[in-house]
Design an enzyme around this catalytic site. Structure first.
Site, short mmCIF file in Angstrom:
data_model
loop_
_atom_site.label_atom_id
_atom_site.label_comp_id
_atom_site.label_asym_id
_atom_site.label_seq_id
_atom_site.Cartn_x
_atom_site.Cartn_y
_atom_site.Cartn_z
CB SER A 157 72.40 117.20 7.43
OG SER A 157 72.69 118.29 8.26
CB SER A 158 67.90 118.37 9.00
OG SER A 158 66.65 118.46 9.61
#
Length: 430
Positions: A157-158
Site C-alpha cells: 500500500s503506502s
C-alpha cells in the site's frame, strides 16, 4: 507540514495493531555509532545518518547472516509501522533461511503514511522519507559489508508506493522492487502539502508510457545506468488504490526498462491470478505483474514474499539447501483428418523451482512423422523425438505452463504420445 489524508489507507493486517505496542516496547536499541544489531531479534537503530523526516529504523539480522549479505527494505502500509511489518510478513523468516538483512523503516508522522507526494520525495536527494531510507541502507552496507549489487525494496500500500518512489529516486541503489497494491512513481504528487491525491487513488490519472517513464527519469536527471527490475501486484476489486493504477504501473516500468508492453509470457500460477512478464519469460524478467481476480486492497497474504524473493533472485543465494527439481505434467491432444493430424502439448512445471532450457522427449506412435512444429525444435521427425525449447519459452516457473505443438502425417494411428520425460525426469501424462 504533514496533513492526515482525507481517506487514509487501511491496514492490510489490522490484527497486528494489537502487537505493535508490545514489539515497540520490547525492541532493543543499538546506536549506529557504536555497535551492530544483535541477531535474530528486531532492533531499533538510532543515529543512522541524515533523516530529514524523523523516520525510525528497525533492523533484522539473522543468526546465519552471510558474508556480504543482500539487503531487503520492507516498507509498511498506512497506519502501520516497522514492527508491524516485521510481524505481519515472512521477510524475517526468509532472512533466517537465506542469510540476508531486512530493514524496516517506520513513519513517525501522525498519518503513519510514507511521503510519496511532495516534490522533495520525488527527487533524488530532495529530502523527506527517501533520504532517510537511503541513510538506513548506507549504514547497513557499511556495518555489514553488504553487497551493493543486491539491495531490494518491497512494500504494501503506502509502502508499495514508496517502493515505486525509491526505485525512481535511487536507480543506482536498488536491483529490484516488489510493490503490493501501489501506484506509479509520481502519481500521488501534490504541491499543497497534502499527502493524499484522490485522482490517483481513484485510478483516473493516466499517461502514455513515455510520460510515465519521463516522470521516473526526471527524479535523477542524466542517469544512464542500469535500472532496477519491478514486480507489481494488484487486486481487481481494490477500492482504495483503484485497479487502473496497476496498468499504469506496467506502462511506466516497461517504458523505464525499455521493454515491450506486450507480455513475453502469461500464466496463472495460482487460481484467480494472472501473471504477465515483460521483456523476458523467466523468474527474473524486467517487469512482472500479478493481477488477483476479485481481490481488494488488502491483498497481501503469507507466501507472497517468497514469490517476491524468487523475482529478486535471492532464494538461491543464501546458506539454505537448494530446492530439488520438481515434477512435471504433460497434457497431449490430437485433432486428426484423413492422413494428417495436429498435436497440442501443454507442459506444466508441478515442482517448486524453475525449469530452464528444457528438452521434452516422447515416442511417436508407429506410422507418424512430424512435418512441422511450433514452440520447440523437433528432432528427429519420427520414432523417439526430442522437443527443445524456443528462445522465448526456455524457462517454466513453478506451477506455470508452456504450450507447444506439431503437425504430422499418420498411417491410421492418430493417437497422441502416451509418455514423456522432461530433462530426463518422467512426467505425468494426461
Amino acid at each position: 507540514m504533514s496533513i492526515t489524508p482525507r481517506r487514509p489507507l487501511r491496514s492490510v493486517l489490522p490484527a497486528l495493531l494489537l502487537l505493535v505496542a508490545a514489539v515497540l516496547f520490547a525492541a532493543p536499541t543499538a546506536s549506529a555509532r557504536t555497535e551492530a544489531a544483535p541477531t535474530a531479534t528486531l532492533t531499533e537503530i538510532t543515529d543512522f545518518g541524515t533523516n530529514p523526516s524523523n523516520l525510525q529504523m528497525y533492523l533484522y539480522v539473522p543468526d546465519n547472516v552471510t558474508a556480504h549479505p543482500a539487503v531487503v527494505v520492507a516498507v509498511h502500509y498506512c497506519t502501520g509501522s516497522g514492527p508491524a511489518m516485521y510481524n505481519g510478513t515472512e521477510w524475517a523468516q526468509l532472512a533466517d533461511t537465506y542469510g540476508f538483512v531486512v530493514i524496516y523503516p517506520s513513519v513517525t508522522r501522525s498519518s503513519k503514511c510514507f511521503d510519496v507526494s511532495s516534490p522533495q520525495a520525488l527527487k533524488r536527494g530532495g529530502g523527506s522519507d527517501p533520504v532517510g531510507i537511503k541513510s538506513m541502507i548506507d549504514w547497513t552496507v557499511s556495518t555489514y559489508s553488504a553487497d551493493t549489487s543486491r539491495i531490494y525494496a518491497t512494500g504494501i500500500s503506502s509502502g508499495a508506493m514508496m517502493t515505486n518512489v525509491l526505485l525512481g529516486d535511487y536507480p543506482d541503489v536498488f536491483a529490484a522492487g516488489a510493490a503490493f497494491s501501489g501506484v506509479p512513481f509520481g502519481c500521488f504528487a501534490t504541491t499543497d502539502g497534502s499527502e493524499w491525491n484522490s485522482a490517483c487513488s481513484g485510478g483516473t490519472i493516466t499517461h502514455t508510457p513515455q510520460e510515465w517513464g519521463d516522470l521516473v527519469r526526471a527524479a535523477y536527471p542524466g542517469y544512464t545506468g542500469t535500472r532496477p527490475r519491478m514486480q507489481v501486484w494488484h487486486g481487481t476489486e481494490d477500492d482504495v488504490l483503484r485497479y487502473p493504477n496497476f496498468g499504469e504501473e506496467i506502462k511506466q516500468w516497461t517504458n523505464v526498462l525499455g521493454v515491450s508492453q506486450t507480455p513475453a509470457a502469461t500464466d496463472s500460477p495460482v487460481s484467480g491470478w494472472t501473471r504477465t512478464r515483460y521483456g523476458a519469460t523467466g523468474d527474473r524478467a524486467p517487469v512482472e505483474a500479478i493481477s488477483l481476480q476479485g481481490v481488494g486492497h488488502n491483498l497481501y497474504a503469507w507466501g507472497m514474499a517468497s514469490r517476491a524473493l524468487t523475482f529478486f533472485g535471492l532464494d538461491g543465494s543464501g546458506p539454505a539447501p537448494q530446492p530439488q527439481p520438481g515434477a512435471c505434467k504433460v497434457t497431449a491432444t490430437t485433432n486428426a483428418w484423413n492422413t494428417g493430424l495436429t498435436a497440442s502439448l501443454t507442459i506444466t512445471n508441478t515442482g517448486t523451482t524453475a525449469i530452464n532450457s528444457w528438452q521434452l522427449a516422447f515416442t511417436l506412435p508407429t506410422g507418424q512423422t512430424i512435418t512441422n512444429g511450433w514452440g520447440a525444435t523437433y528432432t528427429p521427425s519420427s520414432g523417439t523425438v526430442t522437443a527443445t525449447n524456443a528462445t522465448y519459452n526456455g524457462t517454466i516457473a513453478p506451477n506455470a505452463s508452456v504450450s507447444i505443438g506439431y503437425q504430422a502425417n499418420h498411417g491410421g494411428n492418430s493417437a497422441a504420445p502416451g509418455a514423456f520425460t522432461l530433462n530426463g525426469a518422467t512426467c505425468t501424462a494426461s
